[in-house]
Write a protein that holds these residues in place. Structure first.
Motif, PDB file in Angstrom:
ATOM      1  N   PRO A   1      -3.340   4.506   5.508  1.00 43.12           N
ATOM      2  CA  PRO A   1      -4.524   3.733   5.910  1.00 43.12           C
ATOM      3  C   PRO A   1      -5.282   4.345   7.083  1.00 43.12           C
ATOM      4  CG  PRO A   1      -2.728   2.241   5.397  1.00 43.12           C
ATOM      5  CD  PRO A   1      -2.162   3.633   5.330  1.00 43.12           C
TER       6      PRO A   1
ATOM      7  N   THR B   1      -0.759  -5.874   4.038  1.00 43.30           N
ATOM      8  CA  THR B   1       0.052  -5.115   3.086  1.00 43.30           C
ATOM      9  C   THR B   1       1.202  -4.446   3.830  1.00 43.30           C
ATOM     10  OG1 THR B   1      -1.201  -3.047   3.325  1.00 43.30           O
ATOM     11  CG2 THR B   1      -1.927  -4.579   1.604  1.00 43.30           C
TER      12      THR B   1
ATOM     13  N   TYR C   1       0.873  -1.179   0.000  1.00 39.66           N
ATOM     14  CA  TYR C   1       0.000   0.000   0.000  1.00 39.66           C
ATOM     15  C   TYR C   1       0.905   1.222   0.000  1.00 39.66           C
ATOM     16  CZ  TYR C   1      -3.726   3.209   1.614  1.00 39.66           C
ATOM     17  OH  TYR C   1      -4.636   4.244   1.739  1.00 39.66           O
TER      18      TYR C   1
ATOM     19  N   LEU D   1      -6.075  -4.224   6.663  1.00 37.82           N
ATOM     20  CA  LEU D   1      -5.254  -3.706   5.567  1.00 37.82           C
ATOM     21  C   LEU D   1      -3.784  -3.658   5.971  1.00 37.82           C
ATOM     22  CD1 LEU D   1      -5.337  -2.456   2.714  1.00 37.82           C
ATOM     23  CD2 LEU D   1      -5.687  -0.231   3.800  1.00 37.82           C
TER      24      LEU D   1
ATOM     25  N   ALA E   1      -1.921  -1.289  -3.807  1.00 38.00           N
ATOM     26  CA  ALA E   1      -2.774  -0.104  -3.922  1.00 38.00           C
ATOM     27  C   ALA E   1      -1.956   1.171  -3.797  1.00 38.00           C
ATOM     28  CB  ALA E   1      -3.855  -0.123  -2.838  1.00 38.00           C
ATOM     29  N   THR E   2      -2.430   2.217  -4.470  1.00 40.32           N
ATOM     30  CA  THR E   2      -1.880   3.555  -4.281  1.00 40.32           C
ATOM     31  C   THR E   2      -2.978   4.451  -3.727  1.00 40.32           C
ATOM     32  OG1 THR E   2      -2.443   4.390  -6.501  1.00 40.32           O
ATOM     33  CG2 THR E   2      -0.329   3.240  -6.251  1.00 40.32           C
ATOM     34  N   SER E   3      -2.578   5.425  -2.949  1.00 42.26           N
ATOM     35  CA  SER E   3      -3.558   6.318  -2.338  1.00 42.26           C
ATOM     36  C   SER E   3      -2.890   7.640  -1.996  1.00 42.26           C
ATOM     37  CB  SER E   3      -4.133   5.691  -1.063  1.00 42.26           C
ATOM     38  OG  SER E   3      -5.067   6.568  -0.442  1.00 42.26           O
TER      39      SER E   3
ATOM     40  N   HIS F   1       1.296   5.286  -0.288  1.00 45.61           N
ATOM     41  CA  HIS F   1       0.545   6.538  -0.192  1.00 45.61           C
ATOM     42  C   HIS F   1       1.481   7.731  -0.288  1.00 45.61           C
ATOM     43  CE1 HIS F   1       1.677   7.501   4.052  1.00 45.61           C
ATOM     44  NE2 HIS F   1       1.766   6.196   4.169  1.00 45.61           N
TER      45      HIS F   1
ATOM     46  N   VAL G   1       2.945  -1.057   4.215  1.00 45.18           N
ATOM     47  CA  VAL G   1       2.557   0.330   3.980  1.00 45.18           C
ATOM     48  C   VAL G   1       3.816   1.172   3.788  1.00 45.18           C
ATOM     49  CG1 VAL G   1       1.355   2.348   4.900  1.00 45.18           C
ATOM     50  CG2 VAL G   1       0.455   0.040   5.345  1.00 45.18           C
TER      51      VAL G   1
END
Length: 389
Positions: A187, A211, A76, A207, A181-183, A78, A213
């Motif tokens: 989280p 994953t 993940y 999450l 995932a990208t964000s 971000h 992070v």
């Protein structure tokens, strides 16, 4: 590195990244390189998992008990807008060697999930299934279709999504699904201040357990830096204008994979001819010569922060309908503080040639807004809006 049809192909994400750096397409970034290496490790883990799965499928020939394997932990990532998250996702998705993989915007994925849940409930009413809980069968079906799930722009704003995420992803992860995932947010900041957030919070722990992070932080918005060098309103139309639009598009997307996307809007679909992360490109005809309305333009604004519009014509009385849509479109982009890059037949104040009707009066506002959206102050505000999303 190998070659296919004269074009270089790369075995690893790092090789691809270094090629872009050496060619001057991108500037090397230590934070990006950390994510690059994490993606390459994940590709290796997924490949090992595939081999282990194939071996265990024949395990009954050699042992009474199948070997057990640790699930693969996803990733993940971000960070702020323009930090290269989509570029890195492009590289990963191209190189992960599994057939059952899926890439989608998170909102589109969840719309699909809700459709499947509704269909399962209808099957239950008809007596076609005995499973009263739709989540497990929906998760099994999704896992059968793709065991590597890649999400662009992971965000949670809808309470209906928030309420099912914990159970849905618990089931997906138990099926062995790997999430990448990208964000724009960590989280812990998902669904912040959302309605009934306490019911959503267990998903955050799920999450984080499944994953790794990683923060892709840094002061440089590469898309913004590249676009700052470009003319954002290009006129008149012609080959030179088309070439400048292509140059700006490549600057905004780092020359990486663009694809068609489809946005679900109240049971219909809006086709996005070219999309790359949070940038989208349309022609005037795509947006204003088709029966689109406010909901459609708002859906586009919700998915993207930078919009390219090619070949805006001068509009007269005979194009009143197109002019009405264009006025509505610009109002939407303005209200949502989006970046706009456009090529047009004339300057903003000369785009509407009609002299009667409300369009002539309303277009004065549209021209003023188009002019303002070219300013440095506007681009600064648009960058702030994009970074806050």
């Amino acid at each position: 590195m190998s070659s296919l049809d004269g074009l270089p192909t790369f075995r690893t994400v790092r090789q691809d990244y270094q090629h872009l750096e050496q060619s001057g397409t991108i500037v090397g970034d230590t934070a990006q390189l950390a994510v690059v290496d994490a993606l390459d490790r994940l590709i290796e883990e997924i490949a090992s998992k595939r081999l282990a799965s194939k071996s265990s499928a024949l395990g009954w020939l050699f042992a009474k008990r199948k070997p057990t394997h640790e699930p693969v932990k996803g990733l993940y990532v971000h960070g702020g807008v323009g930090r290269g998250k989509t570029m890195l996702m492009d590289m990963f998705f191209e190189r992960v060697t599994v057939k059952r993989k899926r890439r989608a915007h998170f909102n589109d994925f969840m719309a699909d999930v809700h459709d499947r849940i509704q269909k399962h409930r209808e099957m239950l009413k008809r007596g076609e299934t005995k499973e009263t809980d739709p989540i497990p069968p929906v998760a099994r079906a999704l896992a059968q279709e793709a065991w590597v799930l890649c999400f662009d722009e992971f965000t949670v704003t809808d309470i209906a999504d928030a309420m099912v995420l914990s159970r849905l992803f618990s089931s997906l992860f138990s099926e062995g699904v790997v999430l990448v995932a990208t964000s724009n947010v960590a989280p812990r900041d998902l669904y912040r201040d959302g309605l009934n957030r306490a019911l959503f919070e267990p998903f955050i722990g799920i999450l984080e357990r499944h994953t790794r992070v990683m923060a892709l932080d840094g002061p440089t918005d590469y898309r913004r830096r590249n676009l700052d060098r470009m003319q954002v309103y290009i006129s008149p139309l012609g080959e030179d204008a088309d070439a400048l639009m292509d140059e700006a598009w490549e600057a905004a997307t780092a020359g990486h994979v663009t694809r068609q996307e489809r946005l679900a809007v109240k049971g219909r679909e809006v086709v996005v001819p070219r999309a790359n992360g949070t940038a989208a490109r349309f022609t005037f005809a795509d947006l204003c010569e088709k029966p689109l309305g406010a909901r459609d333009y708002l859906a586009i604004a919700a998915h993207f922060d930078t919009l390219f519009i090619d070949r805006i014509p001068v509009m007269g009385q005979e194009r009143r309908n197109e002019a009405k849509r264009f006025i509505l479109l610009v109002d939407t982009l303005y209200d949502q503080k989006m970046r706009l890059v456009a090529s047009a037949e004339a300057s903003p104040e000369r785009l509407y040639a009609g002299t009667s009707g409300t369009e002539a009066f309303e277009f004065a506002r549209t021209a003023s807004r188009l002019t303002e959206m070219q300013s440095r102050e506007w681009l600064d505000a648009a960058a702030t809006r994009a970074g806050a999303d």
